[in-house]
Design a protein around this motif. Structure first.
Motif, PDB file in Angstrom:
ATOM      1  N   UNK A  31       2.328   9.223  -3.981  1.00 42.01           N
ATOM      2  CA  UNK A  31       2.002   8.137  -4.917  1.00 42.01           C
ATOM      3  C   UNK A  31       2.570   6.778  -4.505  1.00 42.01           C
ATOM      4  N   UNK A  32       2.871   6.600  -3.219  1.00 39.32           N
ATOM      5  CA  UNK A  32       3.391   5.306  -2.746  1.00 39.32           C
ATOM      6  C   UNK A  32       2.210   4.416  -2.356  1.00 39.32           C
ATOM      7  N   UNK A  33       1.482   3.969  -3.386  1.00 40.63           N
ATOM      8  CA  UNK A  33       0.260   3.205  -3.134  1.00 40.63           C
ATOM      9  C   UNK A  33       0.579   1.738  -2.841  1.00 40.63           C
ATOM     10  N   UNK A  34      -0.229   1.148  -1.945  1.00 44.24           N
ATOM     11  CA  UNK A  34      -0.075  -0.264  -1.591  1.00 44.24           C
ATOM     12  C   UNK A  34      -1.304  -1.009  -2.100  1.00 44.24           C
ATOM     13  N   UNK A  54       8.984  -7.205 -11.121  1.00 43.55           N
ATOM     14  CA  UNK A  54       8.723  -7.052  -9.686  1.00 43.55           C
ATOM     15  C   UNK A  54       9.979  -7.377  -8.894  1.00 43.55           C
ATOM     16  N   UNK A  55      10.289  -6.555  -7.905  1.00 43.23           N
ATOM     17  CA  UNK A  55      11.408  -6.863  -7.015  1.00 43.23           C
ATOM     18  C   UNK A  55      10.878  -7.063  -5.604  1.00 43.23           C
ATOM     19  N   UNK A  56      11.389  -8.102  -4.949  1.00 42.50           N
ATOM     20  CA  UNK A  56      10.901  -8.434  -3.615  1.00 42.50           C
ATOM     21  C   UNK A  56      11.805  -8.000  -2.484  1.00 42.50           C
ATOM     22  N   UNK A  57      13.104  -7.890  -2.772  1.00 40.72           N
ATOM     23  CA  UNK A  57      14.060  -7.580  -1.714  1.00 40.72           C
ATOM     24  C   UNK A  57      13.826  -6.241  -1.042  1.00 40.72           C
ATOM     25  N   UNK A  58      13.562  -5.205  -1.847  1.00 36.78           N
ATOM     26  CA  UNK A  58      13.375  -3.863  -1.287  1.00 36.78           C
ATOM     27  C   UNK A  58      12.170  -3.792  -0.350  1.00 36.78           C
ATOM     28  N   UNK A  59      11.196  -4.677  -0.583  1.00 38.83           N
ATOM     29  CA  UNK A  59      10.018  -4.688   0.268  1.00 38.83           C
ATOM     30  C   UNK A  59      10.306  -5.151   1.685  1.00 38.83           C
ATOM     31  N   UNK A 315       6.135  -6.828  -2.976  1.00 40.52           N
ATOM     32  CA  UNK A 315       6.817  -6.661  -4.266  1.00 40.52           C
ATOM     33  C   UNK A 315       6.683  -5.212  -4.704  1.00 40.52           C
ATOM     34  N   UNK A 316       7.747  -4.668  -5.260  1.00 40.54           N
ATOM     35  CA  UNK A 316       7.704  -3.302  -5.786  1.00 40.54           C
ATOM     36  C   UNK A 316       7.776  -3.371  -7.310  1.00 40.54           C
ATOM     37  N   UNK A 317       6.862  -2.678  -7.980  1.00 35.30           N
ATOM     38  CA  UNK A 317       6.776  -2.734  -9.445  1.00 35.30           C
ATOM     39  C   UNK A 317       7.966  -1.998 -10.058  1.00 35.30           C
ATOM     40  N   UNK A 318       8.758  -2.726 -10.855  1.00 31.49           N
ATOM     41  CA  UNK A 318       9.927  -2.153 -11.530  1.00 31.49           C
ATOM     42  C   UNK A 318       9.569  -1.615 -12.904  1.00 31.49           C
ATOM     43  N   UNK A 319       8.748  -2.374 -13.633  1.00 30.43           N
ATOM     44  CA  UNK A 319       8.246  -1.928 -14.937  1.00 30.43           C
ATOM     45  C   UNK A 319       6.745  -2.230 -14.957  1.00 30.43           C
ATOM     46  N   UNK A 327      -3.792  -2.452 -14.201  1.00 31.01           N
ATOM     47  CA  UNK A 327      -2.499  -1.972 -14.687  1.00 31.01           C
ATOM     48  C   UNK A 327      -1.816  -1.208 -13.560  1.00 31.01           C
ATOM     49  N   UNK A 328      -0.678  -1.740 -13.126  1.00 30.82           N
ATOM     50  CA  UNK A 328       0.026  -1.167 -11.975  1.00 30.82           C
ATOM     51  C   UNK A 328       1.268  -0.413 -12.439  1.00 30.82           C
ATOM     52  N   UNK A 329       1.387   0.877 -12.095  1.00 24.78           N
ATOM     53  CA  UNK A 329       2.541   1.675 -12.534  1.00 24.78           C
ATOM     54  C   UNK A 329       3.787   1.381 -11.706  1.00 24.78           C
ATOM     55  N   UNK A 330       4.916   1.843 -12.201  1.00 22.25           N
ATOM     56  CA  UNK A 330       6.204   1.694 -11.506  1.00 22.25           C
ATOM     57  C   UNK A 330       6.111   2.325 -10.115  1.00 22.25           C
ATOM     58  N   UNK A 331       6.688   1.649  -9.135  1.00 22.92           N
ATOM     59  CA  UNK A 331       6.695   2.164  -7.766  1.00 22.92           C
ATOM     60  C   UNK A 331       5.571   1.644  -6.893  1.00 22.92           C
ATOM     61  N   UNK A 332       4.539   1.030  -7.506  1.00 25.05           N
ATOM     62  CA  UNK A 332       3.453   0.460  -6.719  1.00 25.05           C
ATOM     63  C   UNK A 332       3.984  -0.676  -5.842  1.00 25.05           C
TER      64      UNK A 332
END
Length: 359
Positions: A31-34, A54-59, A315-319, A327-332
């Motif tokens: 489920x690690x969709x881009x 959204x968090x950008x650092x982990x990306x 960006x990684x979706x946090x919430x 609608x983008x789920x967490x982890x996208x």
């Protein structure tokens, strides 16, 4: 698919966009969709989203081995804001004007070596200029043996990073094996260790100096203080120096190379630009040069047609978040596509053609 992304990055995104349109999802394992976005409205929503969503650092974690864990590129939220506030002052006002004079001086020194009628590599010259600027403006190094030594090691490291094998190693774990000094990844790690030793020695030397009037970025970073009065630790200083080096060297050299390519390729652009430059006469102040409208347009069109980064930081979706109705789920993982945004026909008609007049 990943091989195509590494070796044909433009075709990679263009082919998906032709088939699926503005927004498309690349399905991954677990489920690690881009999800790629290129519509201006979507990009605005992404760039203005709260860091709690959204968090950008982990990306950018793929760069951690190079720029370190404290790099601005890897931070999010309050820690990102705190670090950014500390790093911003050196890049404003009078200091920038002084840096401009240094940039002109280094550029003249390199271009004076060019000979009429004798071919040379414009890309190599641009790399020499950008590295020289970073060593003087950021590291505060003057001409001499030490500068040449650091220049040599940094050039070797930067050239190593350019190879397709090392680029592939960033995406394939099995290629990141240290098999000794003669192995590709082993060579990169040893060069990186040499660079680290030089940077930490320079930091220690600068801390022991009595001259508090230095205006290079390293000295200004070291004199800066957080809200609690504490200075940046050595590790943070090292990581931000490496960030400035790798974010500012090859990126700028590549952009300048493409600018020269188009100016040479299109005589009408070259003639118009030379005519505008002639209006300066002998007044070649950096501040005057930056105000030339056609030169500015040439720079902007260069960065539009071949942006130095194909996407902004993932960006990684946090919430859960909704972007343009999706609608983008967490982890996208969200990829804001700079390249596709710059080649939208309704915004930039005939986008593959170089036309400074757009700006």
């Amino acid at each position: 698919r990943l091989i195509k992304f590494i070796f044909q990055p433009l075709e990679y995104v263009e082919d998906f966009a032709k088939t699926y349109g503005d927004n498309f999802t690349i399905w991954g394992r677990n489920d690690s969709h881009k999800v790629y976005f290129s519509h201006p409205q979507a990009l605005q929503q992404i760039f203005t989203a709260d860091s709690s969503q959204l968090e950008g650092g982990k990306g950018n974690m793929i760069l951690k081995f190079l720029v370190g864990a404290n790099s601005l590129l890897l931070l999010d939220g309050n820690s990102h804001q705190r670090q950014r506030q500390l790093l911003t002052p050196p890049f404003h006002g009078e200091r920038m004007r002084a840096y401009g004079e240094t940039i002109c001086e280094i550029t003249h020194r390199v271009s004076d070596s060019w000979k009429i009628g004798k071919p040379f590599s414009i890309h190599a010259s641009m790399q020499e200029i950008t590295l020289g600027i970073i060593l003087r403006v950021v590291f505060g190094l003057d001409e001499g043996l030490r500068l040449e030594k650091i220049r040599g090691v940094l050039t070797s490291l930067l050239n190593s990073m350019d190879s397709p094998l090392i680029s592939s190693a960033l995406f394939f774990q099995f290629l990141r094996k240290d098999l000794g000094a003669w192995s590709p990844w082993g060579r990169v790690l040893r060069l990186l260790q040499q660079v680290d030793e030089m940077i930490y020695a320079l930091i220690q030397e600068r801390r022991a100096e009595s001259n508090q009037n230095r205006q290079d970025v390293l000295s200004l970073m070291m004199s800066a203080r957080y809200d609690d009065g504490q200075p940046m630790p050595d590790e943070e200083v090292r990581d931000e120096l490496m960030t400035l080096l790798f974010a500012g060297h090859e990126t700028t050299a590549s952009a300048l190379t493409w600018a020269f390519y188009w100016i040479d390729h299109l005589p009408e652009v070259r003639d118009k630009l030379l005519k505008e430059l002639d209006t300066l006469g002998d007044n070649l102040e950096p501040s005057g040069i930056t105000k030339l409208p056609y030169l500015t347009a040439v720079c902007q069109e260069t960065l539009r047609i071949y942006p130095i980064a194909i996407t902004a930081s993932p960006r990684i979706v946090r919430s859960p978040i909704e972007i343009m109705g999706y609608k983008l789920p967490v982890g996208t993982v969200i990829f804001p596509s700079i390249y596709l945004a710059h080649h939208r026909q309704e915004v930039y008609p005939q986008s593959k053609q170089f036309k400074p007049e757009r700006f």
